[in-house]
Write an enzyme that holds these catalytic residues in place. Structure first.
Site, PDB file in Angstrom:
ATOM      1  N   SER A 135       0.829  -1.200   0.000  1.00 17.65           N
ATOM      2  CA  SER A 135       0.000   0.000   0.000  1.00 17.65           C
ATOM      3  C   SER A 135       0.867   1.253   0.000  1.00 17.65           C
ATOM      4  O   SER A 135       1.644   1.471  -0.914  1.00 17.65           O
ATOM      5  CB  SER A 135      -0.973  -0.041   1.176  1.00 17.65           C
ATOM      6  OG  SER A 135      -1.971   0.933   1.027  1.00 17.65           O
ATOM      7  N   ASP A 288      -3.192   6.350  -3.557  1.00 15.03           N
ATOM      8  CA  ASP A 288      -1.987   5.709  -3.042  1.00 15.03           C
ATOM      9  C   ASP A 288      -1.489   4.661  -4.040  1.00 15.03           C
ATOM     10  O   ASP A 288      -2.125   4.419  -5.067  1.00 15.03           O
ATOM     11  CB  ASP A 288      -2.229   5.155  -1.634  1.00 15.03           C
ATOM     12  CG  ASP A 288      -3.103   3.920  -1.601  1.00 15.03           C
ATOM     13  OD1 ASP A 288      -3.761   3.620  -2.613  1.00 15.03           O
ATOM     14  OD2 ASP A 288      -3.153   3.247  -0.552  1.00 15.03           O
ATOM     15  N   ASP A 290      -1.400   1.426  -4.490  1.00 10.87           N
ATOM     16  CA  ASP A 290      -2.219   0.310  -4.975  1.00 10.87           C
ATOM     17  C   ASP A 290      -3.667   0.727  -5.213  1.00 10.87           C
ATOM     18  O   ASP A 290      -4.521  -0.097  -5.503  1.00 10.87           O
ATOM     19  CB  ASP A 290      -2.137  -0.897  -4.038  1.00 10.87           C
ATOM     20  CG  ASP A 290      -2.740  -0.634  -2.662  1.00 10.87           C
ATOM     21  OD1 ASP A 290      -2.630   0.506  -2.185  1.00 10.87           O
ATOM     22  OD2 ASP A 290      -3.304  -1.558  -2.061  1.00 10.87           O
ATOM     23  N   ASP A 292      -6.219   1.751  -3.511  1.00 10.03           N
ATOM     24  CA  ASP A 292      -7.398   1.458  -2.689  1.00 10.03           C
ATOM     25  C   ASP A 292      -7.824   2.687  -1.891  1.00 10.03           C
ATOM     26  O   ASP A 292      -8.974   2.789  -1.483  1.00 10.03           O
ATOM     27  CB  ASP A 292      -7.182   0.243  -1.776  1.00 10.03           C
ATOM     28  CG  ASP A 292      -6.022   0.381  -0.810  1.00 10.03           C
ATOM     29  OD1 ASP A 292      -5.237   1.348  -0.937  1.00 10.03           O
ATOM     30  OD2 ASP A 292      -5.881  -0.484   0.076  1.00 10.03           O
TER      31      ASP A 292
END
EC number: 5.4.2.2
Length: 548
Positions: A135, A288, A290, A292
């Site tokens: 992340s 961010d 990734d 999510d």
């Protein structure tokens, strides 16, 4: 142990990381062991059982393979990976081990996002999914997140079971890894283009038309996987007035242009805001690595900027859904217990049920799964910038939210309003609730002991009044009891256990919990008071006064 590991250094994939580390940090890798939890594993690169390397990844993969083979006759799995160091390499190692065990693997041929992984598991109806990402953690981190057949992160019980399979394998250097090239080729499948197309279709159906306006948007992916999918979604929705921060939309596992690739941090927006000033843009959006989580900043006609907090964004999205969509009867909003009062009270004002769950989107996914036939999912969020507007994904999904907030801003712009105006309307309707996440770090060997002692002290003795605010009730999620101060009655809390204390006032709440990854006590406030900053400081002083 160290001598044994050094024999495998050259083939570990992490020799260059290890060589650049301090002696102390190197030694810690041999003294600890990566623990598999509800978020899978996350750690730093290096040698030893406590670091990410070829051998700890092989052990993880073999444990997951054994678990899946014991649970199903013909298991299958989707594997996605982001742009971090060694993400692709780890994906291929895991694929080789799983396919050699006879497990069907759908392997992405290029980096993907976390929401796409959740969707792909559901679309392909696989047994599980793996996302290789850390992340928004720093560049020398990576991680493996494991998802169940419903596209949600594993629950507590399943995680414990998978962890046992991994732990049963023992030393990562002594595994029996039997790679079978014939089985690898037979059981490895490319992700079909139809998965991507179906995901895009779900989002365009969710958003509908974005009205024409003179809204200008600046977008940064913070060097992550948000490009090309975010621009592609906007293109499908015929929204063209978006400018990319080119430097930050370059894939870069070192996240070179930011201190932290985290939309919670104001500094992450600096380059994008400068570009917005140059273009006289209105809305600045960041995702961010990734994709999510997302955050945004609004720039007014005078060039002033307003950074929206995570709970404020949640409340704004609820307001949009209430005002501009057809809200079914018995609609439900799901939020974590630290996600603030603003969105909760707005939803309740409009007769929408609000369900509160523990921190972590896996708990939100579980609550979605447990909705009965009479209930309709409307929205879910956490104050840490994670949102979900449609449950075709079962994790937080910034790819849904970016076009949604663009649509809302376009509607408001055509009405002569801004997002900040909409936030003020919420305040007028339900109260001037403000949120503030705070924390205190406790360094050294005694740090964890100090945190535990502080939590124990609070559990034993919370006064009737804190910072001039009358305490109505105290919720202890370790004992799962809610104690009402006035009549000293108790009732049960029907959530899983967690080391969290929440103190309720007429004006809102404060909550405390130890961090799961750092020697830090996290502290959340959500209050409707006139002198918010002073009250916040007074509460902080009450909680931490003896530790200063």
């Amino acid at each position: 142990m160290k001598d044994n590991w050094m024999k495998y250094k050259d083939d570990s994939l992490v020799a260059s990381f290890y060589d650049s580390q301090t002696t102390t940090f190197q030694e810690q890798g041999f003294e600890t062991e990566l623990a598999f939890g509800t978020a899978g594993i996350r750690g730093q690169f290096g040698l030893g059982p406590g670091r990410l390397n070829r051998y700890t990844i092989q052990r993880l993969a073999l444990g997951i393979a054994n678990y899946l083979k014991d649970k199903e006759d013909n298991p299958s799995i989707v594997i996605h990976y982001d742009i971090r160091h060694l993400s692709s390499e780890f994906a291929h190692i895991i694929t080789q081990i799983l396919t050699s065990k006879g497990i069907k693997v759908y392997l992405a041929d290029v980096y993907k996002t976390t929401p796409q992984l959740s969707f792909a598991v559901r679309y392909l109806q696989t047994s599980a999914g793996i996302m290789i990402t850390a992340s928004h953690n720093p560049k020398d981190y990576n991680g493996i997140k494991v998802y169940g057949a419903d596209g949600a992160q594993l629950d507590e019980d399943t995680s414990l079971e998978v962890a046992q399979y991994i732990n049963n394998l023992g030393n990562p250097l002594e595994l029996n890894i039997d790679l079978n090239q014939e089985l690898i080729e037979k059981n490895t499948f490319d992700l079909q283009e139809a998965v991507y197309d179906s995901y895009i279709n779900e989002i365009t159906n969710l958003i509908g038309d974005i009205p024409q306006s003179d809204l200008k948007v600046v977008y940064t992916s913070l060097h992550g996987t948000g490009v090309p999918i975010i621009p592609d979604v906007l293109k499908h929705l015929n929204f063209q007035n978006v400018s990319l921060v080119e430097l930050q939309c370059e894939l870069d596992p070192n996240f070179s242009s930011v201190k932290s690739a985290n939309p919670e941090e104001r500094e992450a927006f600096d380059l994008a805001i400068q570009q917005a000033h140059d273009l006289e843009a209105n809305l600045i959006i960041a995702t961010d690595p990734d994709v999510d989580r997302m955050g945004f900043v609004e720039r007014d006609t005078n060039g002033q900027t307003y950074y929206f907090g995570g709970s404020e964004i949640g409340a704004l999205l609820i307001k949009y859904l209430l005002e501009y969509t057809n809200v079914p009867n018995h609609s439900v909003v799901i939020q974590s217990i630290v996600s603030g009062e603003l969105g909760k009270r707005l939803a309740q004002q409009h007769e929408v049920t609000v369900k509160e769950v523990l921190i972590g989107f896996k708990h939100i996914a579980k609550a979605i799964r447990e909705l009965d036939d009479t209930e309709s999912f409307l929205f879910a969020y956490e104050e840490s910038y994670g949102y979900l507007a449609d449950d075709f994904v079962r994790d937080k999904d910034a790819i849904q939210i970016v076009p949604l907030i663009i649509k809302y801003t376009s509607i408001l712009k055509n009405e002569g309003k801004t997002l900040h105006d909409a936030l003020k309307e919420i305040h007028r309707e339900v109260g001037q609730y403000r949120d503030k996440p705070m924390s205190k770090v406790f360094e050294g060997r005694e740090g964890q002991q100090q945190i535990n002692a502080l939590m124990d002290k609070l559990r034993r003795n919370i006064p009737d009044v804190i910072a001039g605010l009358k305490v109505i009730a105290v919720e202890d999620y370790e004992t799962l009891k809610r104690n009402y101060k006035e009549d000293n009655t108790e009732e049960a809390i029907s959530l899983p256990q967690a080391n969290v204390i929440r103190i309720l006032f007429k004006e809102g709440f404060i909550a405390l919990r130890p961090s799961g990854t750092e020697p830090k006590l996290k502290f959340y406030l959500s209050l409707n008071v006139d002198n918010f900053e002073q009250v916040s400081q007074d509460i902080y002083n009450y909680i931490f006064g003896d530790t200063e």
